[in-house]
Design a protein around this motif. Structure first.
Motif, PDB file in Angstrom:
ATOM      1  N   SER A  73      -7.416  19.107  15.767  1.00 20.93           N
ATOM      2  CA  SER A  73      -7.224  19.646  14.422  1.00 20.93           C
ATOM      3  C   SER A  73      -7.731  18.726  13.310  1.00 20.93           C
ATOM      4  N   ALA A  74      -8.526  19.308  12.416  1.00 24.03           N
ATOM      5  CA  ALA A  74      -9.007  18.574  11.235  1.00 24.03           C
ATOM      6  C   ALA A  74      -7.851  18.141  10.342  1.00 24.03           C
ATOM      7  N   ILE A  75      -6.749  18.867  10.390  1.00 25.46           N
ATOM      8  CA  ILE A  75      -5.637  18.546   9.491  1.00 25.46           C
ATOM      9  C   ILE A  75      -5.008  17.200   9.868  1.00 25.46           C
ATOM     10  N   TYR A  76      -4.971  16.920  11.162  1.00 27.67           N
ATOM     11  CA  TYR A  76      -4.461  15.621  11.629  1.00 27.67           C
ATOM     12  C   TYR A  76      -5.306  14.490  11.048  1.00 27.67           C
ATOM     13  N   MET A  77      -6.625  14.699  11.017  1.00 26.36           N
ATOM     14  CA  MET A  77      -7.524  13.686  10.475  1.00 26.36           C
ATOM     15  C   MET A  77      -7.309  13.550   8.969  1.00 26.36           C
ATOM     16  N   ILE A  78      -7.221  14.680   8.277  1.00 27.77           N
ATOM     17  CA  ILE A  78      -7.004  14.663   6.830  1.00 27.77           C
ATOM     18  C   ILE A  78      -5.709  13.915   6.505  1.00 27.77           C
ATOM     19  N   GLU A  79      -4.639  14.215   7.256  1.00 31.20           N
ATOM     20  CA  GLU A  79      -3.357  13.546   6.978  1.00 31.20           C
ATOM     21  C   GLU A  79      -3.454  12.037   7.217  1.00 31.20           C
ATOM     22  N   THR A  80      -4.245  11.659   8.231  1.00 32.54           N
ATOM     23  CA  THR A  80      -4.432  10.235   8.489  1.00 32.54           C
ATOM     24  C   THR A  80      -5.139   9.572   7.308  1.00 32.54           C
ATOM     25  N   GLN A  81      -6.158  10.248   6.786  1.00 26.19           N
ATOM     26  CA  GLN A  81      -6.891   9.685   5.653  1.00 26.19           C
ATOM     27  C   GLN A  81      -6.025   9.646   4.389  1.00 26.19           C
ATOM     28  N   ILE A  82      -5.199  10.664   4.210  1.00 27.31           N
ATOM     29  CA  ILE A  82      -4.279  10.656   3.068  1.00 27.31           C
ATOM     30  C   ILE A  82      -3.334   9.448   3.176  1.00 27.31           C
ATOM     31  N   ASP A  83      -2.843   9.182   4.397  1.00 28.00           N
ATOM     32  CA  ASP A  83      -1.982   8.013   4.596  1.00 28.00           C
ATOM     33  C   ASP A  83      -2.716   6.731   4.196  1.00 28.00           C
ATOM     34  N   TYR A  84      -3.983   6.672   4.549  1.00 31.50           N
ATOM     35  CA  TYR A  84      -4.780   5.484   4.199  1.00 31.50           C
ATOM     36  C   TYR A  84      -4.862   5.334   2.682  1.00 31.50           C
ATOM     37  N   VAL A  85      -5.158   6.430   1.992  1.00 31.21           N
ATOM     38  CA  VAL A  85      -5.270   6.384   0.529  1.00 31.21           C
ATOM     39  C   VAL A  85      -3.937   5.965  -0.095  1.00 31.21           C
ATOM     40  N   LEU A  86      -2.852   6.557   0.384  1.00 36.10           N
ATOM     41  CA  LEU A  86      -1.537   6.213  -0.185  1.00 36.10           C
ATOM     42  C   LEU A  86      -1.202   4.747   0.086  1.00 36.10           C
ATOM     43  N   GLY A  87      -1.608   4.260   1.262  1.00 41.41           N
ATOM     44  CA  GLY A  87      -1.395   2.840   1.572  1.00 41.41           C
ATOM     45  C   GLY A  87      -2.166   1.952   0.609  1.00 41.41           C
ATOM     46  N   ALA A  88      -3.393   2.376   0.294  1.00 43.17           N
ATOM     47  CA  ALA A  88      -4.214   1.608  -0.647  1.00 43.17           C
ATOM     48  C   ALA A  88      -3.573   1.597  -2.035  1.00 43.17           C
ATOM     49  N   LEU A  89      -3.081   2.752  -2.465  1.00 43.10           N
ATOM     50  CA  LEU A  89      -2.457   2.836  -3.795  1.00 43.10           C
ATOM     51  C   LEU A  89      -1.181   1.985  -3.842  1.00 43.10           C
ATOM     52  N   ALA A  90      -0.427   2.006  -2.751  1.00 45.08           N
ATOM     53  CA  ALA A  90       0.800   1.199  -2.709  1.00 45.08           C
ATOM     54  C   ALA A  90       0.452  -0.290  -2.742  1.00 45.08           C
ATOM     55  N   TYR A  91      -0.598  -0.660  -2.032  1.00 41.00           N
ATOM     56  CA  TYR A  91      -1.028  -2.059  -2.048  1.00 41.00           C
ATOM     57  C   TYR A  91      -1.421  -2.466  -3.463  1.00 41.00           C
ATOM     58  N   GLN A  92      -2.217  -1.612  -4.114  1.00 38.52           N
ATOM     59  CA  GLN A  92      -2.643  -1.929  -5.483  1.00 38.52           C
ATOM     60  C   GLN A  92      -1.446  -2.110  -6.404  1.00 38.52           C
ATOM     61  N   ALA A  93      -0.497  -1.199  -6.277  1.00 41.07           N
ATOM     62  CA  ALA A  93       0.669  -1.255  -7.158  1.00 41.07           C
ATOM     63  C   ALA A  93       1.446  -2.558  -6.962  1.00 41.07           C
ATOM     64  N   GLY A  94       1.477  -3.037  -5.728  1.00 39.62           N
ATOM     65  CA  GLY A  94       2.236  -4.252  -5.461  1.00 39.62           C
ATOM     66  C   GLY A  94       1.458  -5.533  -5.688  1.00 39.62           C
ATOM     67  N   ALA A  95       0.149  -5.406  -5.948  1.00 39.70           N
ATOM     68  CA  ALA A  95      -0.694  -6.603  -6.056  1.00 39.70           C
ATOM     69  C   ALA A  95      -1.330  -6.720  -7.430  1.00 39.70           C
ATOM     70  N   GLY A  96      -0.739  -6.103  -8.421  1.00 39.40           N
ATOM     71  CA  GLY A  96      -1.267  -6.224  -9.775  1.00 39.40           C
ATOM     72  C   GLY A  96      -2.507  -5.388 -10.036  1.00 39.40           C
ATOM     73  N   ASN A  97      -2.590  -4.275  -9.355  1.00 38.74           N
ATOM     74  CA  ASN A  97      -3.676  -3.314  -9.567  1.00 38.74           C
ATOM     75  C   ASN A  97      -5.087  -3.893  -9.452  1.00 38.74           C
ATOM     76  N   PRO A  98      -5.393  -4.597  -8.393  1.00 41.28           N
ATOM     77  CA  PRO A  98      -6.774  -5.053  -8.220  1.00 41.28           C
ATOM     78  C   PRO A  98      -7.697  -3.879  -7.948  1.00 41.28           C
ATOM     79  N   VAL A  99      -8.965  -4.043  -8.337  1.00 40.46           N
ATOM     80  CA  VAL A  99      -9.976  -3.062  -7.945  1.00 40.46           C
ATOM     81  C   VAL A  99     -10.174  -3.195  -6.441  1.00 40.46           C
ATOM     82  N   LEU A 100     -10.275  -2.062  -5.756  1.00 42.83           N
ATOM     83  CA  LEU A 100     -10.472  -2.104  -4.312  1.00 42.83           C
ATOM     84  C   LEU A 100     -11.935  -1.851  -3.980  1.00 42.83           C
ATOM     85  N   ALA A 101     -12.607  -2.922  -3.573  1.00 42.49           N
ATOM     86  CA  ALA A 101     -14.021  -2.817  -3.231  1.00 42.49           C
ATOM     87  C   ALA A 101     -14.188  -3.271  -1.785  1.00 42.49           C
TER      88      ALA A 101
END
Lengths: 493, 249
Positions: free
Chosen positions: A391-419
């Motif tokens: 299922s493509a939805i399983y993949m989409i949910e995995t990628q959403i988790d990745y994005v949310l993890g990135a946003l949480a990291y940014q929030a906890g690290a003083g909002n660095p640009v993620l490059a």
């Protein structure tokens, strides 16, 4: 000018899912921009008769929005579209949706550390940009002579035109892929004559569909654990099919036998059967599931032309084999632009590099989601994030988790640009090539939409089990990113 | 934060694969064997030779396979093979890097003894219903759609009889390797409780459970691969004593 923390482009399964997860986390500064007038992505665009999903519905839906009421094992497209629309409404996304907004350009502003968007409805800025534009969004129509002067009606299956009358007409379907296999049996019920142009024969296996009984649906509604067990079982069953993709001889021959027995039991006419027999290894192209497709060719008014479209000549369809058929309506079931996504031309990252340039020799991304030179940008359903067995939805949910993890990291690290580093992206591409090497998409002797013709790389599919995609990419890791968010300094030699 | 094991090829140990009552890895692991081979060197253990008559013989066969590996391998055993792998791990703790026991047992449960007794009796009568009766026992109701007819021959008959005598309760304190115990929720042959007892007894053990019968290798092979693949590449990702939750796809 509208500023939001996050902009999501596209309101299909990926964009709506991203929105739901953001909303549930208590995030409010986001919007979903959608060029169409309605949500739904693939399931809005594909409304042709017979449209349905090839993945069981209890798996092809959000894990965080289980639906006990799916009517069938493989539910019709309209039901999936309704599920998505309902999900958007019930999760409170209406205030975040901007429908009918065509995004024209997306430019990274290094000094302001913002993405600047121009759209048909004005300018937007955001810190984080999520591209959820789909994989099968841009219809592909073969550029054959005479196409603009065709006297009848002609349209793509993903741009279904219900006002065109098909009853009693002479209809041609160009293509024999996943859409054609669903569409052809329904068209045969209405057309006076139906011609199917097949460039290469697909593998077709039985569609063991069935309706869920009222008791089953009520049980799933009353006992959510039962629904979860069902979903889990369907997922692991689907995972087993991956063995067919990586050269496991026993799995491949079992799959091939299943398709052959299906063909032989449903098509008795020897010449038709020969024409419907694939010439490449199973799994190289998408394996189709239908129990209605093959029997259609036994009908007296249905013609199989085992040849590609060569030209349209006035009111006549001409095949490469030289056959000519006078036709009232041509339906292009010819698939989509996959390896070169049009959205990539609209995205400009660091140093003026366009995403389409970055991908000029094939799409790449680290973790299938982040691209070097394009800070604070996430691509869902982008490079090597698709599946041909689960299922493509399983993949989409995995990628959403990745994005949310990135946003949480940014929030906890003083909002660095993620490059993300170029080295991380390249290492990931090497992993993809290594995993793809023994897979049937590259060894099976076919021409498929998984392979980028510019470099022969397989850029569409995740070349392994779905569960390993989640294990590898489900969690964001800042190790793969520039420490200070700045571009790596190039030392002159 | 550590690198994902996939990016560190050194963390792809050799795997010694130990079959159950069939005595053959090709028979018991038609999915697992080729899929593990994509990422690991896999050495198969074979119990079909006539000399295999005791727990010591089984462990010796594993020792031969382990000796063929350059580094201490991961030893993955299923059913009778899992019990044998546990015995081997107790005898030669330094010879393996990790141990996985799938649908194994600490002591033969009364139901396993009864299963072996029924097998022996029906086989003694050369009864045609033995395979069907064994299938009833080995597969869960949910896994029935993929139920195969188990092989019935002298080798299986001997190994089923041997299996019902295997008891590793005195040996488990000697198992030092990081261990994964995989129990099956509907295992009516080895029984789920026996898997849990191994989990309780082995010091460095973690426990995962799969929604399947004793024939988990045929009912849920992909889920088993996911659990085992994650464990052998990173055995201590979960601490000793951890109950690993089921994936919720």
């Amino acid at each position: 000018m509208t500023h939001l923390d996050t902009l999501v482009i596209g309101a299909g399964f990926a964009g709506i899912g991203m929105g739901i997860r953001l909303k549930r986390r208590g995030t409010h500064s986001f919007a979903i921009l959608e060029r169409a007038g309605q949500v739904g992505g693939t399931w809005r665009d594909n409304s042709y008769p017979g449209v349905a999903c090839d993945i069981p519905s209890h798996l092809y839906s959000y894990s965080f929005r289980p639906n006990p009421n799916w009517s069938q094992l493989y539910s019709p497209g309209g039901e999936i579209w309704e599920y998505l629309s309902t999900s958007a409404i019930e999760e409170g996304l209406l205030e975040h949706l901007r429908l009918g907004v065509d995004v024209q350009s997306m430019d990274w502003d290094e000094a302001a550390a913002l993405w600047r968007l121009t759209t048909s409805r004005g300018a937007f800025t955001c810190r984080t940009l999520v591209l959820a534009c789909g994989r099968l969004s841009e219809p592909r129509i073969p550029a054959v002579p005479g196409i603009d002067d065709f006297r009848g009606e002609a349209f793509h299956s993903a741009r279904w035109t219900p006002v065109v009358d098909l009853d009693g007409k002479r209809v041609a379907v160009v293509g024999s892929g996943a859409s054609a296999v669903q569409l052809v049996p329904r068209l045969a019920e209405r057309a006076a004559r139906l011609v199917v142009l097949q460039r290469s024969a697909p593998y077709v296996i039985p569609r063991d569909d069935r309706a869920y009984s009222p008791a089953e649906r009520a049980l799933l509604a009353r006992d959510p654990a039962e629904l979860s067990r069902l979903r889990t079982r369907l997922f692991w069953k689907a995972e087993e099919a991956f063995a067919q993709r990586v050269g496991d001889p026993a799995s491949i021959s079992a799959a091939r036998d299943r398709a052959r027995v299906h063909l032989e039991s449903q098509v008795k006419h020897a010449a038709t059967r020969a024409a419907l027999t694939p010439s490449y290894e199973i799994g190289c192209k998408r394996v189709l599931i239908s129990s209605e497709y093959y029997p259609t060719f036994a009908l007296p008014h249905v013609v199989l032309e085992p040849s590609a479209l060569a030209a349209l000549d006035g009111d006549t369809v001409v095949t490469q084999s030289g056959a000519r058929h006078r036709i009232d309506v041509v339906i292009f079931a010819t698939g989509f632009h996959t390896t070169q996504q049009s959205y990539a031309r609209a995205v400009t990252g660091r140093a003026g590099e366009r995403l389409s340039e970055h991908w000029s020799s094939g799409m790449t991304a680290h973790a299938s989601t982040v691209v070097s030179g394009f800070p604070n940008l996430f691509v869902i359903n982008g490079p090597n994030a698709g599946l041909s067995h689960n299922s493509a939805i399983y993949m989409i949910e995995t990628q959403i988790d990745y994005v949310l993890g990135a946003l949480a990291y940014q929030a906890g690290a003083g909002n660095p640009v993620l490059a993300v580093t170029r080295a991380a992206e390249e290492a990931y591409s090497r992993l993809i090539d290594e995993l793809s090497a023994d897979a049937v998409w590259t060894t099976g002797g076919c021409e498929s939409w998984y392979i980028d013709p510019r470099n022969g790389r397989q850029t569409l599919l995740w070349p392994d089990f779905a569960h390993t995609f989640r294990s590898l990419n489900g969690e964001f890791s800042p190790l793969d990113f520039e420490p200070d968010g700045l571009p790596a300094v190039t030392v002159p030699r | 934060m550590t690198e994902h094991p996939w990016r560190a090829p050194s963390r792809r140990p050799s795997v010694v694969l130990v079959p159950g009552f069939s005595g053959r890895t090709g028979e018991d692991f038609p999915f697992l064997l080729p899929m593990l081979e994509r990422r690991h060197r896999v050495v198969s253990v074979d119990f079909t030779t006539p000399g295999v008559r005791t727990l010591g013989d089984l462990a010796d066969r594993i020792g031969v396979a382990v000796a063929r590996c350059d580094e201490p391998p991961a030893v993955v055993g299923y059913s009778l093979g899992g019990v044998a792998a546990a015995a081997f791990a107790a005898q030669q703790p330094a010879a393996l890097s990790s141990l996985a026991v799938v649908a194994g047992w600490m002591t033969p449960a009364p139901k396993l003894v009864a299963f072996a007794g029924l097998w022996a009796e029906l086989q003694g009568e050369r009864s045609a219903v033995l395979a069907a009766a064994a299938r009833q026992a080995l597969y869960s109701a949910d896994g029935w759609d993929c139920a195969r007819v188990p092989r019935v021959d002298d080798i299986t008959t001997r190994l089923v009889a041997l299996g019902s005598t295997l008891d590793v309760s005195a040996m488990t304190p000697g198992i030092a390797a990081p261990t994964l115990v995989v129990g099956c929720a509907s295992d009516e042959v080895a029984t789920t409780r026996q898997s849990k007892l191994l989990f309780g007894a082995i010091a460095d053990a973690r426990y995962a459970q799969i929604d399947a019968g004793h024939a988990v290798v045929h009912e849920r092979p992909a889920e088993l691969l996911a659990v085992l693949g994650a464990f052998v590449t990173e055995p201590t990702r979960y601490p000793a004593g951890a109950l690993i939750g089921e994936d919720r796809p």
